[in-house]
Design an enzyme around this catalytic site. Structure first.
Site, PDB file in Angstrom:
ATOM      1  NE  ARG A  17       4.404 -14.164  -4.621  1.00  0.00           N
ATOM      2  CZ  ARG A  17       3.303 -14.650  -3.478  1.00  0.00           C
ATOM      3  NH1 ARG A  17       4.151 -14.802  -2.238  1.00  0.00           N
ATOM      4  NH2 ARG A  17       2.120 -14.518  -3.270  1.00  0.00           N
ATOM      5  CE1 TYR A  75       6.463  -3.457   5.348  1.00  0.00           C
ATOM      6  CE2 TYR A  75       5.933  -3.392   7.626  1.00  0.00           C
ATOM      7  CZ  TYR A  75       6.878  -3.358   6.911  1.00  0.00           C
ATOM      8  OH  TYR A  75       8.177  -3.549   7.336  1.00  0.00           O
ATOM      9  CG  MET A  76      -2.090  -1.259   4.623  1.00  0.00           C
ATOM     10  SD  MET A  76      -2.485  -2.187   3.322  1.00  0.00           S
ATOM     11  CE  MET A  76      -4.273  -1.939   3.029  1.00  0.00           C
ATOM     12  CG  LEU A  83      13.378  -3.016  -2.595  1.00  0.00           C
ATOM     13  CD1 LEU A  83      13.990  -3.482  -3.928  1.00  0.00           C
ATOM     14  CD2 LEU A  83      12.896  -1.455  -2.737  1.00  0.00           C
ATOM     15  CG  ASP A  84       6.211  -4.950   1.730  1.00  0.00           C
ATOM     16  OD1 ASP A  84       6.619  -5.532   2.627  1.00  0.00           O
ATOM     17  OD2 ASP A  84       5.115  -4.821   1.393  1.00  0.00           O
ATOM     18  CD  GLU A 132       8.020  -9.693   2.437  1.00  0.00           C
ATOM     19  OE1 GLU A 132       7.605 -10.161   3.174  1.00  0.00           O
ATOM     20  OE2 GLU A 132       7.504  -8.707   1.762  1.00  0.00           O
TER      21      GLU A 132
END
Length: 887
Positions: free
Chosen positions: A669, A545-546, A665-666, A691
């Protein structure tokens, strides 16, 4: 990342051999089925089994001579023409129970040994590391060389993997022993146990096992041996980090006088796969024109065939008229159940079926016990019969699907569908106009959305009934990887069931893709239609996630080739695959002149114009962010044309190169949903979900009953995408937390008597879930109330929306209960737009009826579905939940 090869460790340690059951000599009771179909029913019973492996079986040609009695006389007929012959592999999943034990003992004076063992046979690997004195955080380090047992291998720079070995021949225990180096500054030993055969990881109370070697190791509830005095080695401050050898020896003798032996056990269960097969032969009897079907299996115990017949060009189950064979019963007026006869040697069973020659086929599934149903790759076993003497039945590999011509009815329906689409567009414009007027029209918009839902459901219903049919059995293997038909972009068919195919620890093995491939058949047989894979790119963090280089798809989960093979494998069993796309942020390759990481390398070598301007940590020269900032990495400015162009090309490349069918899709927001629409329009996913996770509403620490503001924010994001993607229903998860934890089930109905989450407002875009890699797993940021998980699944797997099931829960003690709920959802054809009628929402019970054919209740309170024209029977039940279906 590689794992330890341990082929020498009892390679077939848990390969079961079916024991012969001797029930005495029994005379064969022939089965006679003189069938005349008269009742049509929907296809029944999706299975909980999985299909792998093939074994051969002996078959004898038989014929059944019709008589005036209720049974038939069996006689051999070598002249029968074989019209169908197939051996179907099936697999049973059973649970073996045992224990994990941890033992510390003094083997010689001042020499201590830590042993970890397991009583269940298997290919066990100890994945372990240590924490040193003065370490902060939860990261592992590798132990000193002299602590590593023979056969150990290093995993990157943070762990060791050591195989457990069988203690002795004839012994069921597997064990590894670690000689503790008490002269080092090791403060604790951390480990998890991994089963190489299944890929399962075994932890302690949801965390790593931790064995403390000093007194003040933080206790997160996962310490082993601490209660018995282990860890009395002195305070951290008393153990110097750097000493000369003589000083360390002296101090270690002084400080470790309080070390005590201990032995602790923890229960463990393992799901074990047993391979079997079902042999089916169909013959045409020339004398009677009957179709003679022989079913033979090596499955142990009593086997019941749950079956129906097919005609009129469909695979709908139809129930025959009497007479029925012995040991046959009627099931809910929809199917027949016939118990197969045991073979004389007790090893397996068989049955013979004499069917009307005019029938087109036989459909069946096998029932072993109340919770075990076996089918073939997620579908019913199907035995096709000849429709004419000149047209032989083709095998699955030989058939080629042929599209049907459009009928006038289909053309007419297509025109009607266009009219509905036009009406939907007008309604959408109506919503937009109300927003532009800036009036308080929330209720009006809600009514319009509901009207759109109804129209969309109607249009989709027409689509399903008029789409040109293709042979379900005749797809060439080469074409199976890329389905020709896409029902819609981003929203799927409405019948999706999503499986999250990883947890927070899945990256640690380095071969997660390979482990997932082994579970493809089982996940398909459970009824899952979509698999969510972890982020595939190179990443600064091992979990993915990075992201750094977006075009480098060699990750801690495996190589790009392993990823592509995994996608192909799941396509082959009929499961779509979602890629986890992290679009909000990206880790840089280089520093700028001020020493700030905001310059990128690789194929997408962006400069600092790609970074938003309002995050002070990364000195971006782009525009201000269109969402919330994620401060751990540079936030990407999606307003830049070159950024959007590159991302669209990357998504399309992933679709083409890897074979993804859609996206998770991470952290959506972080940027405007309109950009998501742009990306979805370009990549045209079959299914997509974002998300959008933020906090629910609370007052003085108590959750508010009305969570409309929370779900409105999620709906606003979906609206910004123009409905091109759904969103995880965080609102529903949060309300379920409080309702179940505090026994406040009244929360599950909003003031209008509808579900209180996104699923109550926009069900076709709501992806419901109770746990994921962030909320649960080893992170536990927002863990679902312990022991109440099945109530959560009873809710989301019976309600509208698209349900998502967490990987850890599938392969746990909840497996059979989740499987039964999945089977029910598929059997009753519940979908994302199913209608919910909330029948009860009180302090201790919530109950609802879905599509007038499924009733459910959760909570300790009492509920029974209302008596009326429907006959209800219990389909699934467990602790504080119960589900019924109509019969």
């Amino acid at each position: 990342m590689s794992t330890v090869p341990i082929e020498s460790l009892l390679h077939h340690s848990y390969l079961r051999h079916n024991s012969k059951v001797n029930r005495g000599n029994r005379s064969f009771i022939p089965i006679s089925l003189n069938l005349r179909s008269h009742f049509t029913s929907n296809k029944l019973l999706h299975s909980i089994g999985k299909s792998v492996g093939v074994s051969s079986m002996n078959k004898s040609p038989v014929a059944i001579r019709a008589t005036s009695s209720d049974t038939a006389v069996v006689e051999t007929a070598q002249s029968d023409d074989v019209i169908f012959k197939e051996i179907f592999p099936v697999q049973r999943i059973e649970k073996a129970e045992g224990k994990i034990y941890v033992r510390l003992k003094e083997v010689k004076e001042k020499n201590w040994e830590l042993s970890v063992g397991c009583s269940i046979p298997g290919k066990w690997i100890l994945h372990w590391g240590v924490s040193y004195v003065g370490d902060t955080g939860s990261e592992w380090d590798q132990p000193p060389e002299d602590m590593r047992p023979p056969g150990s291998i290093a995993i990157k720079d943070y762990a060791i993997e050591t195989p457990l070995k069988k203690l002795s021949e004839g012994d069921s225990f597997f064990e590894v022993a670690i000689n503790l180096n008490l002269e080092s500054s090791v403060a604790a030993l951390n480990f998890v146990l991994k089963d190489e055969e299944t890929g399962a990881w075994y932890q302690h109370k949801g965390r790593d096992f931790k064995v403390p070697l000093v007194d003040d190791v933080p206790d997160n509830g996962n310490l082993i041996g601490a209660k018995k005095g282990f860890g009395a080695l002195g305070q951290l401050s008393n153990i110097p980090l750097k000493q000369d050898k003589s000083s360390a020896e002296t101090d270690s003798i002084e400080e470790r006088k309080g070390l005590q032996e201990f032995y602790e056990e923890m229960p463990i269960s393992k799901r074990v796969a047993d391979d079997n097969s079902v042999s089916v032969t169909a013959r045409k009897c020339p004398e009677t024109s009957k179709n003679i079907v022989s079913i033979e299996t090596d499955l142990p115990g009593d086997v019941t065939v749950h079956w129906g017949v097919c005609k009129n060009g469909t695979k709908k189950w139809e129930i025959p008229s009497e007479p029925y064979p012995e040991e046959t019963s009627l099931f809910k007026n929809k199917a027949l159940r016939t118990r197969l006869q045991r073979k004389d040697d007790g090893n397996g069973s068989f049955g013979l079926f004499s069917l009307d020659g005019k029938l087109e086929g036989l459909c069946f599934v096998l029932k072993l016990n109340e919770n075990t149903w076996l089918n073939y790759r997620g579908e019913d076993f199907y035995v096709p019969f000849l429709t004419s003497s000149s047209s032989p039945v083709e095998t699955e590999a030989a058939q080629v699907s042929k599209p049907k011509r459009k009928t006038d009815k289909e053309v007419s329906a297509s025109g009607f569908t266009k009219e509905i689409i036009t009406e939907i567009r007008n309604l959408a414009i109506d919503i937009s106009s109300h927003k532009n007027q800036k009036t308080n029209v929330k209720e009006v918009q809600e009514n319009i959305l509901q009207e759109i839902e109804k129209l969309a459901a109607e249009a989709y219903s027409i689509f399903r009934s008029t789409t040109p049919a293709f042979s379900e059995e005749g797809v060439l293997e080469a074409e199976a990887d890329k389905p020709d038909i896409k029902i819609s972009s981003g929203t799927g068919s409405g019948f999706e069931i999503l499986c999250q195919g990883f947890n927070w620890e899945s990256n640690k093995s380095g071969r997660w893709y390979l482990e997932l491939q082994e579970k493809a058949d089982e996940l398909a047989s459970l009824g899952f239609t979509v698999l969510w894979l972890p982020p595939p790119t190179e990443s600064v963090s091992p979990e993915g996630y990075m992201p750094k280089d977006l075009y480098n798809l060699n990750s801690r989960y495996g190589t790009i080739d392993e990823l592509k093979d995994t996608v192909k494998k799941f396509h082959k069993v009929g499961i779509k695959v979602l890629g986890d796309a992290v679009l909000n942020h990206r880790c840089a390759h280089f520093k700028n002149q001020n020493g700030v990481w905001n310059l990128f390398g690789g194929r997408l070598n962006w400069d600092d114009r790609a970074v938003v301007a309002d995050d002070p940590h990364f000195q971006g020269r782009g525009n201000k962010s269109s969402g919330d900032n994620f401060h751990a990495a540079p936030n990407i400015d999606h307003s830049q044309d070159f950024v959007r162009k590159d991302i669209k090309e990357w998504l399309c490349w992933m679709m083409e190169e890897v074979g993804y069918d859609g996206w998770r899709l991470d952290f959506v927001r972080g940027f405007w949903g309109g950009y998501v629409k742009d990306y979805m329009d370009a990549s045209k996913p079959y299914f997509a979900v974002g998300e959008y996770w933020d906090s629910l509403s609370y007052t003085y620490g108590e959750m508010d009953y009305n969570q409309d503001a929370h779900r409105q924010r999620i709906v606003d994001w979906i609206n910004a995408t123009s409905g091109a993607a759904g969103a995880f229903d965080v609102t529903t998860k949060g309300i379920l937390h409080t309702a179940l934890q505090k026994c406040e089930y009244w929360r599950l109905s909003d003031p209008k008597g509808k579900p209180p989450g996104v699923v109550g407002w926009w069900p076709s875009r709501a992806v419901t879930f109770i746990e994921n890699h962030d909320t649960g797993s080893t992170q536990g940021h927002w863990r679902f109330p312990e022991g109440k998980e099945m109530q959560g699944y009873a809710y989301i797997l019976t309600h509208p929306g698209t349900p998502a099931v967490f990987f850890d829960h599938i392969f746990s003690d909840y497996h059979s209960e989740i499987a039964a709920l999945l089977s029910l959802r598929n059997r009753q054809k519940l979908h994302c737009r199913s209608e919910v009628n909330i029948d009860k929402s009180e302090r201790d019970v919530y109950a609802a009826i879905i599509d007038e054919k499924v009733a459910m209740k959760i909570g300790p309170g009492h509920y029974e579905p209302p008596n009326g024209s429907q006959n209800w029977s219990v389909a699934v039940e467990g602790r504080d939940y119960k589900v019924w279906e109509t019969s």
